[in-house]
Design an enzyme around this catalytic site. Structure first.
Site, PDB file in Angstrom:
ATOM      1  N   GLU A  77       3.809 -25.032  75.447  1.00  0.00           N
ATOM      2  CA  GLU A  77       4.361 -24.080  74.503  1.00  0.00           C
ATOM      3  C   GLU A  77       4.322 -24.648  73.100  1.00  0.00           C
ATOM      4  O   GLU A  77       4.474 -25.850  72.894  1.00  0.00           O
ATOM      5  CB  GLU A  77       5.798 -23.763  74.886  1.00  0.00           C
ATOM      6  CG  GLU A  77       5.816 -23.146  76.252  1.00  0.00           C
ATOM      7  CD  GLU A  77       7.166 -22.621  76.647  1.00  0.00           C
ATOM      8  OE1 GLU A  77       8.174 -23.096  76.115  1.00  0.00           O
ATOM      9  OE2 GLU A  77       7.181 -21.722  77.487  1.00  0.00           O
ATOM     10  N   CYS A 120      15.820 -36.345  80.420  1.00  0.00           N
ATOM     11  CA  CYS A 120      17.056 -36.028  79.699  1.00  0.00           C
ATOM     12  C   CYS A 120      17.788 -34.888  80.413  1.00  0.00           C
ATOM     13  O   CYS A 120      17.200 -33.853  80.714  1.00  0.00           O
ATOM     14  CB  CYS A 120      16.748 -35.650  78.253  1.00  0.00           C
ATOM     15  SG  CYS A 120      15.878 -36.943  77.367  1.00  0.00           S
ATOM     16  N   GLU A 168       6.832 -36.255  75.608  1.00  0.00           N
ATOM     17  CA  GLU A 168       7.269 -37.396  74.797  1.00  0.00           C
ATOM     18  C   GLU A 168       6.018 -37.961  74.104  1.00  0.00           C
ATOM     19  O   GLU A 168       5.187 -38.605  74.744  1.00  0.00           O
ATOM     20  CB  GLU A 168       7.937 -38.433  75.719  1.00  0.00           C
ATOM     21  CG  GLU A 168       8.185 -39.781  75.090  1.00  0.00           C
ATOM     22  CD  GLU A 168       8.875 -39.745  73.737  1.00  0.00           C
ATOM     23  OE1 GLU A 168       9.931 -39.098  73.601  1.00  0.00           O
ATOM     24  OE2 GLU A 168       8.350 -40.355  72.784  1.00  0.00           O
ATOM     25  N   CYS A 339      15.128 -25.814  70.642  1.00  0.00           N
ATOM     26  CA  CYS A 339      15.060 -27.204  71.121  1.00  0.00           C
ATOM     27  C   CYS A 339      15.538 -27.294  72.557  1.00  0.00           C
ATOM     28  O   CYS A 339      16.608 -26.800  72.899  1.00  0.00           O
ATOM     29  CB  CYS A 339      15.975 -28.114  70.307  1.00  0.00           C
ATOM     30  SG  CYS A 339      15.653 -28.156  68.566  1.00  0.00           S
TER      31      CYS A 339
HETATM   32  N1  SAH Z   1      10.581 -36.024  73.692  1.00  0.00           N
HETATM   33  C1  SAH Z   1      10.785 -36.095  72.261  1.00  0.00           C
HETATM   34  C2  SAH Z   1      10.263 -34.878  71.549  1.00  0.00           C
HETATM   35  C3  SAH Z   1      11.013 -33.587  71.853  1.00  0.00           C
HETATM   36  S1  SAH Z   1      12.069 -33.235  70.530  1.00  0.00           S
HETATM   37  C4  SAH Z   1      12.244 -36.349  71.965  1.00  0.00           C
HETATM   38  O1  SAH Z   1      13.049 -36.319  72.903  1.00  0.00           O
HETATM   39  O2  SAH Z   1      12.604 -36.629  70.830  1.00  0.00           O
HETATM   40  C5  SAH Z   1      13.202 -32.133  71.273  1.00  0.00           C
HETATM   41  C6  SAH Z   1      14.587 -32.316  70.705  1.00  0.00           C
HETATM   42  O3  SAH Z   1      15.444 -31.335  71.293  1.00  0.00           O
HETATM   43  C7  SAH Z   1      15.188 -33.666  71.020  1.00  0.00           C
HETATM   44  O4  SAH Z   1      15.852 -34.170  69.902  1.00  0.00           O
HETATM   45  C8  SAH Z   1      16.190 -33.359  72.111  1.00  0.00           C
HETATM   46  O5  SAH Z   1      17.258 -34.258  72.090  1.00  0.00           O
HETATM   47  C9  SAH Z   1      16.604 -31.946  71.761  1.00  0.00           C
HETATM   48  N2  SAH Z   1      17.047 -31.180  72.924  1.00  0.00           N
HETATM   49  C10 SAH Z   1      16.673 -31.314  74.205  1.00  0.00           C
HETATM   50  N3  SAH Z   1      17.300 -30.428  74.990  1.00  0.00           N
HETATM   51  C11 SAH Z   1      18.100 -29.702  74.186  1.00  0.00           C
HETATM   52  C12 SAH Z   1      18.989 -28.607  74.407  1.00  0.00           C
HETATM   53  N4  SAH Z   1      19.168 -28.093  75.614  1.00  0.00           N
HETATM   54  N5  SAH Z   1      19.638 -28.091  73.342  1.00  0.00           N
HETATM   55  C13 SAH Z   1      19.437 -28.590  72.107  1.00  0.00           C
HETATM   56  N6  SAH Z   1      18.592 -29.602  71.838  1.00  0.00           N
HETATM   57  C14 SAH Z   1      17.936 -30.163  72.864  1.00  0.00           C
END
Ligand code: SAH
Length: 366
Positions: A77, A120, A168, A339
């Protein structure tokens, strides 16, 4: 490829221009190449336009979530966030920059892997596991497909690009960096308009600091101490906060550059006063800012979204401690484009009504 085919070297430039600037979708469309050479490329199995838009979902706030498919049937996406949201508070596009006023630019959020291997607990993409890495061509292909669809042409049209979609980036490091160079040198996106976010792959952060051409750095912090971070982001067992903060403190920042720390706020889990104080302590003295993101909910995610008041309280504690902190306005939550919501959810379109309605409305703009 060009010289092997007995073609002059300038053919390579013609191909690059066709693919990255004109964004052709097939070899036959490269009209600058002689017919026989086009035929030979096609026979050799050379493909262009590797990324195709399979579906689009448009949010009430103007955000567009694209499902982008590749030759092997896999898909990712890519999210288009149009201008007009006040930059800083919205899409994270100012990540890593000296906090400034609204940028007035649209932002593309791109994916680096099909799925994600970092587990995560609050992220929907994690539920997919990792299927495979994207090639550099596929990473850039997402951008080209969206630019073409939006009829936007850099460098004349200026846009921000964030590597914050599925995957990632630092676990697909070589392809990610190759894509960065293509985006800057061939597609024409300014280096300072790129930001990459990592969950905290410490050795790669170190390597990344030494790159000649590189995006700005954002780090997903998400917790204020090791116990909590290990619970929310199991990769913290391998690279804990001490290691993460050490590499962040060593990171060679350029003039006017800051590191951004993202912090997803989970109601009653990591959003207490004590957590904010610990974050301020962790970041003390670092040239950085914090982007606060209230949890974007999704099926299978067990956490809750804190109230706007709690989010504001968290922000205030950081600010009082001298840490610049901003609240990121969710974009495209209604279409699962925000996000942590990217999960190739074509099913979203067919989610039963009540489930869609249970998604809390975004907090008011800050
Ligand atoms: N894998 C990398 C790139 C993805 S960035 C990273 O983790 O940084 C995606 C961002 O969205 C990250 O900062 C993550 O912490 C955040 N994120 C993940 N799940 C989320 C959610 N359910 N609600 C809000 N932010 C979220």
């Amino acid at each position: 490829m060009v010289s092997e085919a007995g073609q002059p070297a300038y053919r390579a430039r013609q191909i690059l221009d066709a693919v990255y600037r004109q964004k052709v979708q097939a070899i036959e469309e490269i009209s600058t190449l002689p017919e026989e050479f086009r035929a030979r490329l096609a026979c050799d199995g050379v493909q262009v336009g590797a990324a195709r838009i399979e579906k689009t979902f448009v949010s009430l706030d103007g955000t567009v979530r694209y499902l982008i498919g590749f030759a092997d049937g896999q898909s990712v996406e890519t999210v288009w966030m149009p201008v007009g949201d006040g930059g800083e508070a919205g899409d994270g596009s100012e990540a890593g920059a000296v906090p400034e006023r609204a940028s007035g630019r649209s932002t593309i959020c791109i994916s680096s892997q099909v799925g994600c291997a970092v587990d995560c607990r609050f992220c929907l993409t994690a539920l997919l596991g990792v299927k495979r890495n994207l090639t550099a061509g596929e990473i850039v292909g997402q951008v080209c497909a969206v630019l073409k669809h939006q009829e936007v042409t850099p460098p004349e049209d200026r846009i921000n690009l964030v590597f914050m979609g599925m995957g990632e980036p630092f676990l697909n490091y070589e392809n990610f960096m190759k894509a960065v160079r293509l985006l800057v040198q061939e597609v024409g996106i300014a280096e300072r308009r790129l930001t990459v976010s990592t969950a905290g792959i410490v050795p790669r952060i170190h390597e990344f600091g030494n790159e000649a051409i590189r995006p700005k750095l954002a780090i997903s912090l998400n917790a204020s101490n090791d116990q909590l971070r290990t619970r929310l982001m199991p990769l913290n067992k391998k690279w804990n906060l001490e290691m993460l903060m050490a590499v962040a403190r060593d990171f060679p920042l350029r003039t006017r550059e800051w590191i951004t720390f993202e912090y997803v706020l989970l109601g009653g889990v990591n959003d207490e006063v004590q957590n904010a104080k610990e974050v301020a302590e962790l970041l003390r003295g670092l040239r950085c800012k914090v982007n606060l993101i209230a949890l974007n909910p999704g099926p299978g995610i067990e956490f809750t979204t804190p109230s706007p008041e709690r989010v504001a309280a968290f922000q205030n504690i950081l600010r009082a401690a001298g840490v610049p902190a901003f609240i990121r306005r969710p974009r495209g939550r209604d279409i699962f484009a925000a996000c942590g919501q990217l999960k190739r959810t074509i099913e979203v379109a067919t989610l039963p009504e009540p489930q869609l309605q249970r998604i809390p409305p975004p907090p008011p703009e800050q």
